[in-house]
Enzyme design. Structure first.
Site, PDB file in Angstrom:
ATOM      1  N   SER A  95      -3.418  -1.735  12.371  1.00 36.31           N
ATOM      2  CA  SER A  95      -4.245  -0.728  13.404  1.00 36.31           C
ATOM      3  C   SER A  95      -5.400  -1.868  13.944  1.00 36.31           C
ATOM      4  O   SER A  95      -5.805  -1.538  14.836  1.00 36.31           O
ATOM      5  CB  SER A  95      -5.315  -0.093  12.736  1.00 36.31           C
ATOM      6  N   THR A 100     -22.127  -4.275   6.504  1.00 38.04           N
ATOM      7  CA  THR A 100     -21.426  -3.391   7.249  1.00 38.04           C
ATOM      8  C   THR A 100     -21.717  -1.987   6.779  1.00 38.04           C
ATOM      9  O   THR A 100     -21.540  -1.679   5.520  1.00 38.04           O
ATOM     10  CB  THR A 100     -19.710  -3.473   7.435  1.00 38.04           C
ATOM     11  N   ASP A 143       1.064  -1.214  -0.009  1.00 35.72           N
ATOM     12  CA  ASP A 143       0.081  -0.107  -0.139  1.00 35.72           C
ATOM     13  C   ASP A 143       0.813   1.317  -0.081  1.00 35.72           C
ATOM     14  O   ASP A 143       1.960   1.407   0.874  1.00 35.72           O
ATOM     15  CB  ASP A 143      -0.795   0.230   1.195  1.00 35.72           C
ATOM     16  N   GLY A 197     -12.870  -2.467   7.270  1.00 35.56           N
ATOM     17  CA  GLY A 197     -13.872  -3.586   6.868  1.00 35.56           C
ATOM     18  C   GLY A 197     -13.165  -4.881   7.030  1.00 35.56           C
ATOM     19  O   GLY A 197     -13.665  -5.958   7.520  1.00 35.56           O
ATOM     20  N   ASP A 198     -11.726  -4.838   6.944  1.00 37.15           N
ATOM     21  CA  ASP A 198     -10.902  -5.976   6.874  1.00 37.15           C
ATOM     22  C   ASP A 198     -10.725  -6.442   8.372  1.00 37.15           C
ATOM     23  O   ASP A 198     -10.777  -7.523   8.711  1.00 37.15           O
ATOM     24  CB  ASP A 198      -9.622  -5.661   6.228  1.00 37.15           C
TER      25      ASP A 198
HETATM   26  O1  RIB Z   1      -9.050  -2.769   2.561  1.00 33.50           O
HETATM   27  C1  RIB Z   1      -8.075  -2.052   2.235  1.00 33.50           C
HETATM   28  C2  RIB Z   1      -6.941  -2.860   1.497  1.00 33.50           C
HETATM   29  O2  RIB Z   1      -7.600  -2.513   0.271  1.00 33.50           O
HETATM   30  C3  RIB Z   1      -5.758  -2.075   1.210  1.00 33.50           C
HETATM   31  O3  RIB Z   1      -4.937  -2.509   2.303  1.00 33.50           O
HETATM   32  C4  RIB Z   1      -5.421  -2.130  -0.083  1.00 33.50           C
HETATM   33  O4  RIB Z   1      -4.439  -2.974  -0.348  1.00 33.50           O
HETATM   34  C5  RIB Z   1      -6.722  -2.892  -0.888  1.00 33.50           C
HETATM   35  O5  RIB Z   1      -6.402  -4.141  -0.947  1.00 33.50           O
END
Ligand code: RIB
Length: 335
Positions: free
Chosen positions: A305, A233, A26, A265-266
């Site tokens: 985070s 979400t 990123d 969201g991740d």
């Molecule tokens: O959801 C965030 C992610 O989306 C980032 O880390 C980026 O790499 C994309 O895949």
């Protein structure tokens, strides 16, 4: 429900989560406002870090306390080496991550505005080298997982193969349809849980879940396409859930200072996968994931985070308005 009861219910039983997903480098630029079309602006600061929805979710699940195995692909470059190191540092098993010498590790150009909102452009690179064969090679680990968690930054047929292997072995599957690519709906029959955000849900159902009255219909549409349970979400609004048994509820988000919503969201999905693997009640799993995600947006980076289990449980225990967050929705099943 008293906070103390939550602390006791949110146990830390060891569980196995397999993540099939993307790994990116990123490049994040922090700006006051998003640039307009054809405009160049000065960023206030920038940051290079490991990312990708798969990596972020794997790290979040591992920090929540799950034993995590990752199935994915990186390029033969420094970004791939750095990402693998991040996963190893977070105790994620990287044995099933392939290195493709023909292409680069995935990259994501991210712009984050002062209000915490983001824009992201991803170049898939090696993520698109993941094949059905790579998935088949990892069959035994998929079959012995408690939960399979996947997103859609890798080829759909590879993700489908993973879902099929997991389903055939009665492993619980969570499909985060991010990004909401064409044909994502064909995977819904393999999803015990589908977890889109509001824009992904709109794209999959053509119903706008940001309108509260549309939420039951949105989740039911996802379920009519084959998902067993639907969790939408809704960013700072929280999450709306319809369960297989017809129960529906809205869980409001925690009030936090937003710094960067990238990867929120991740973090939700990683923590949710761990919670479902631990067999938490669906309301508790959603609360746990919402808390983890809330904690994550108050930090600058995406993957870094994600909070540990202890931090999340402590955050919930100290919340003074917990009783106001959960609202059961009695709207009719046929609505
Ligand atoms: O959801 C965030 C992610 O989306 C980032 O880390 C980026 O790499 C994309 O895949």
């Amino acid at each position: 429900m008293h906070n103390l009861e939550y602390s006791e219910r949110l146990h830390k039983k060891p569980v196995n989560v397999v993540v099939v997903g993307s790994i990116n480098m990123d490049l994040s630029a922090f700006v006051k406002d998003f640039p307009k079309k054809n405009q160049t602006i000065a960023a206030k600061s920038s940051e290079i870090s490991a990312g990708g929805k798969g990596l972020n979710q794997a790290v979040a699940a591992a920090r929540a306390g799950a034993n995590v195995t990752f199935i994915g692909c990186v390029g033969d470059d420094s970004a791939g080496i750095a990402a693998l190191q991040v996963l190893k540092d977070n105790d994620v098993d990287t044995h099933y991550i392939k290195v493709d010498k023909q292409t680069h590790t995935g990259t994501a150009n991210i712009i984050i505005a002062d209000d915490g909102a983001n824009m992201i452009a991803v170049s898939a690179g090696a993520n698109y080298s993941l094949t059905r064969h790579d998935i088949a090679r990892a069959s035994s680990v998929l079959q012995s997982a408690d939960v399979l968690l996947c997103q859609l930054e890798c080829p759909l047929d590879a993700v489908e193969q993973a879902l099929k292997i997991a389903k055939a072995a009665s492993v619980i599957t969570i499909m985060n349809p991010a990004p909401a690519v064409d044909e994502a709906t064909k995977l819904l029959p393999y999803a015990d849980f589908v977890t889109p955000n509001e824009t992904e849900a709109l794209s999959l159902t053509h119903i706008d879940p940001t309108l509260p009255e549309n939420r039951p219909l949105t989740t039911r549409r996802l379920m009519s396409e084959g998902a067993k349970n639907a969790v939408v979400t809704l960013g700072s609004a929280g999450a709306y859930v319809t369960a297989q048994d017809g129960r529906q509820f809205m869980l409001s988000a925690f009030t936090v200072d937003v710094v960067n919503t990238t990867g929120a969201g991740d973090t939700f999905n990683g923590a949710f996968a761990c919670a479902i693997a631990r067999n938490y009640a669906l309301t508790d799993a959603t609360l746990y994931a919402t808390a983890a995600s809330g904690i994550s947006v108050s930090d600058k980076t995406a993957f870094d985070s994600a909070p540990t289990h202890e931090i999340t449980v402590d955050f919930i225990a100290r919340c003074t308005y917990l009783d106001t967050l959960l609202k059961h929705d009695e709207s009719s099943i046929t609505r």
